[in-house]
Structures are given as structure tokens and as C-alpha cells.
Design a protein around this motif. Structure first.
Motif, mmCIF file in Angstrom:
data_model
loop_
_atom_site.group_PDB
_atom_site.id
_atom_site.type_symbol
_atom_site.label_atom_id
_atom_site.label_comp_id
_atom_site.label_asym_id
_atom_site.label_seq_id
_atom_site.Cartn_x
_atom_site.Cartn_y
_atom_site.Cartn_z
ATOM 1 N N UNK A 1 15.383 -10.957 -30.086
ATOM 2 C CA UNK A 1 14.029 -11.070 -30.633
ATOM 3 C C UNK A 1 13.869 -10.269 -31.916
ATOM 4 N N UNK A 2 14.518 -9.130 -31.993
ATOM 5 C CA UNK A 2 14.347 -8.269 -33.161
ATOM 6 C C UNK A 2 15.073 -8.789 -34.403
ATOM 7 N N UNK B 1 5.896 -18.854 -28.454
ATOM 8 C CA UNK B 1 5.151 -18.333 -27.299
ATOM 9 C C UNK B 1 6.003 -17.388 -26.474
ATOM 10 N N UNK B 2 7.268 -17.721 -26.294
ATOM 11 C CA UNK B 2 8.174 -16.831 -25.561
ATOM 12 C C UNK B 2 8.360 -15.523 -26.320
ATOM 13 N N UNK B 3 8.393 -15.611 -27.633
ATOM 14 C CA UNK B 3 8.525 -14.414 -28.471
ATOM 15 C C UNK B 3 7.299 -13.515 -28.297
ATOM 16 N N UNK B 4 6.120 -14.104 -28.352
ATOM 17 C CA UNK B 4 4.869 -13.354 -28.213
ATOM 18 C C UNK B 4 4.761 -12.748 -26.818
ATOM 19 N N UNK C 1 5.068 -4.064 -25.013
ATOM 20 C CA UNK C 1 3.956 -3.140 -25.230
ATOM 21 C C UNK C 1 3.454 -2.573 -23.905
ATOM 22 N N UNK C 2 3.386 -3.416 -22.871
ATOM 23 C CA UNK C 2 2.944 -2.949 -21.558
ATOM 24 C C UNK C 2 3.906 -1.923 -20.990
#
Length: 89
Positions: free
Chosen positions: A14-15, A73-76, A83-84
Motif C-alpha cells: 500500500x505504501x 476502496x480496499x486501500x482506504x 489508524x484504528x
């Protein structure tokens, strides 16, 4: 390192994603062809129609058979989970 599923069990970091685009336009088709010629193309479509083109910061271009919106959407969702986890620590 967070991974994003791009279909058929294939994952990308992802990064390292710069952009996720549709393969329909001529400039994107040129990017795909240039990547193919330079050996930087990764075809993860398993013979299906290309629906998303993922450009990585390494210069690699990844082809996926799932819609760009689905990948995004999977990325978000992955970002929200990260974050959680940080808030829980």
C-alpha cells in the motif's frame, strides 16, 4: 508493511502505490506499453481483461482484473484499519 489485495490472491504494498487508474485512455496504454518494453510490467490479471492499472513508486506498472474503485476502496479500508490500530496503542 500493509498489503492491498488486487485480485486472485495477489498483493501490492500500500505504501508504494502512486496511482490507480483505468486502462482506457491512450496515455495509460502508452505507460503500459513502455513498462512492457522495459520489463517493468507485472500482469496480475490471470488472462482476464485489465480493469485497473496500478503505478508503483519503483516504476513498476501492475495490471489488475478488478475495478479501480474496488482497489481504491480496499486501500482506504486498509488506511482506516491502520489508524484504528495506532489509536489502540
Amino acid at each position: 508493511m500493509k498489503l492491498i489485495n488486487i485480485g486472485f490472491g495477489n498483493m501490492v504494498s500500500a505504501s508504494r502505490i502512486i496511482t490507480i487508474v483505468s486502462p482506457e485512455s491512450a496515455p495509460i496504454k502508452r505507460i503500459i506499453q513502455d513498462a512492457r518494453e522495459s520489463g517493468m510490467l507485472i500482469d496480475a490479471t490471470y488472462g482476464r481483461r485489465t480493469r485497473a492499472v496500478i503505478v508503483m513508486d519503483s516504476g513498476h506498472v501492475v495490471l489488475s482484473a478488478i475495478q479501480p474503485e474496488t482497489v481504491a476502496n480496499r486501500f482506504v479500508q486498509n488506511e482506516e484499519l491502520e489508524e484504528e490500530e495506532e489509536e489502540d496503542d
